[in-house]
Motif scaffolding. Sequence first.
Motif, PDB file in Angstrom:
ATOM      1  N   ASN A  12       0.831  -1.341  -0.027  1.00 21.61           N
ATOM      2  CA  ASN A  12      -0.066   0.015   0.064  1.00 21.61           C
ATOM      3  C   ASN A  12       0.939   1.364  -0.087  1.00 21.61           C
ATOM      4  N   ALA A  13       2.379   1.126  -0.225  1.00 18.43           N
ATOM      5  CA  ALA A  13       3.003   2.579  -0.276  1.00 18.43           C
ATOM      6  C   ALA A  13       3.075   3.075   0.908  1.00 18.43           C
ATOM      7  N   LEU A  14       2.739   2.344   2.154  1.00 13.62           N
ATOM      8  CA  LEU A  14       2.879   3.151   3.523  1.00 13.62           C
ATOM      9  C   LEU A  14       4.188   3.701   3.772  1.00 13.62           C
ATOM     10  N   VAL A  15       4.243   4.528   4.298  1.00 11.94           N
ATOM     11  CA  VAL A  15       5.795   5.210   4.579  1.00 11.94           C
ATOM     12  C   VAL A  15       6.158   5.377   6.114  1.00 11.94           C
ATOM     13  N   SER A  16       5.007   5.473   6.914  1.00 17.24           N
ATOM     14  CA  SER A  16       5.314   5.517   8.527  1.00 17.24           C
ATOM     15  C   SER A  16       4.273   4.796   8.984  1.00 17.24           C
ATOM     16  N   MET A  17       4.433   4.488  10.279  1.00 13.67           N
ATOM     17  CA  MET A  17       3.302   4.153  11.080  1.00 13.67           C
ATOM     18  C   MET A  17       3.237   4.980  12.586  1.00 13.67           C
ATOM     19  N   ALA A  18       2.217   5.586  12.986  1.00 12.72           N
ATOM     20  CA  ALA A  18       2.206   6.301  14.089  1.00 12.72           C
ATOM     21  C   ALA A  18       1.974   5.320  15.170  1.00 12.72           C
ATOM     22  N   GLN A  19       2.362   5.812  16.462  1.00 11.16           N
ATOM     23  CA  GLN A  19       2.226   4.786  17.626  1.00 11.16           C
ATOM     24  C   GLN A  19       0.867   4.565  17.705  1.00 11.16           C
ATOM     25  N   SER A  20      -0.030   5.548  17.520  1.00 13.61           N
ATOM     26  CA  SER A  20      -1.410   5.122  17.924  1.00 13.61           C
ATOM     27  C   SER A  20      -2.164   4.622  16.675  1.00 13.61           C
ATOM     28  N   SER A  21      -1.529   4.275  15.581  1.00 10.55           N
ATOM     29  CA  SER A  21      -2.153   3.518  14.499  1.00 10.55           C
ATOM     30  C   SER A  21      -2.967   2.370  14.785  1.00 10.55           C
ATOM     31  N   LEU A  22      -2.712   1.438  15.471  1.00 10.66           N
ATOM     32  CA  LEU A  22      -3.105   0.345  15.667  1.00 10.66           C
ATOM     33  C   LEU A  22      -3.749  -0.013  17.181  1.00 10.66           C
ATOM     34  N   LYS A  23      -3.684   0.877  17.876  1.00  9.14           N
ATOM     35  CA  LYS A  23      -4.189   1.033  19.465  1.00  9.14           C
ATOM     36  C   LYS A  23      -5.405   0.580  19.655  1.00  9.14           C
ATOM     37  N   ARG A  24      -6.265   0.763  18.863  1.00  8.36           N
ATOM     38  CA  ARG A  24      -7.805   0.555  18.990  1.00  8.36           C
ATOM     39  C   ARG A  24      -8.111  -1.179  18.630  1.00  8.36           C
TER      40      ARG A  24
END
Length: 176
Positions: free
Chosen positions: A16-28
Motif C-alpha cells: 500500500n506504499a505506506l511510509v510510516s506508522m504512528a504509535q497510535s495507528s493500531l491502538k484500538r
Amino acid sequence: PQSLPEKLLYLDISTNALVSMAQSSLKRYRSLQNLSLSNNNLFDIPIGTFRSNLQLVELDVSFNMKLTIEVMYNISLDLKNSKIQKLSFEKIHCTFGINQIVKQNHVKYLKYTQLQELNIASNRISIFELGTLSLLSKSLRILNVADNNLSFGFYIMEVSSLYRLEILNSSFQNSF
C-alpha cells in the motif's frame, strides 16, 4: 486505519506504499491476531506501535527495505507480553547496503515470548553478536536465515541453545 471494526482479528495492509506508522495507528485493535505490513515503503516503526496488540500471533513486516534490522528492537519490545508466535522480517534491508550484525539488543525481549517462527532472511546479515541466539525464545521451532552473508563465528555454537528448533534454513549464504 481508524474506521475499521475494533474487534478486527486479521488485517492485511501490505503493498500500500505506506511510509510510516504512528504509535497510535493500531491502538484500538486490541483483538488483532494477524497483521501484515509487508511490501510497503516503511522507514520506521516506532516503539509503542504494537504495545496494545497483545493478542497478536503473527506479524509480517517483510519487504520494507528502508527499515533495517534495527527495527527488531522496537518490535520485540512492544511484543514482549504478547501472544506472538510468528515474526517475519524478511528483506528489511536494502539490497546493496552494508552487511549487518544482529545484536543482543535487537532480540533481547523475544525471550519473554512464545515465538515459534522467526524469519530474518535476505538482510545481508554477516554475523550474530555472541549471546544473541541464546536470547531467542526457547519455544522457537523455525529459524530462517537464508540468503544472507553469514560467516563463521562462535555464535554458531549457540544454535544448540535453541533446543526446540526443528527447522533451520541457512541456504544461499555467500560465504558459508
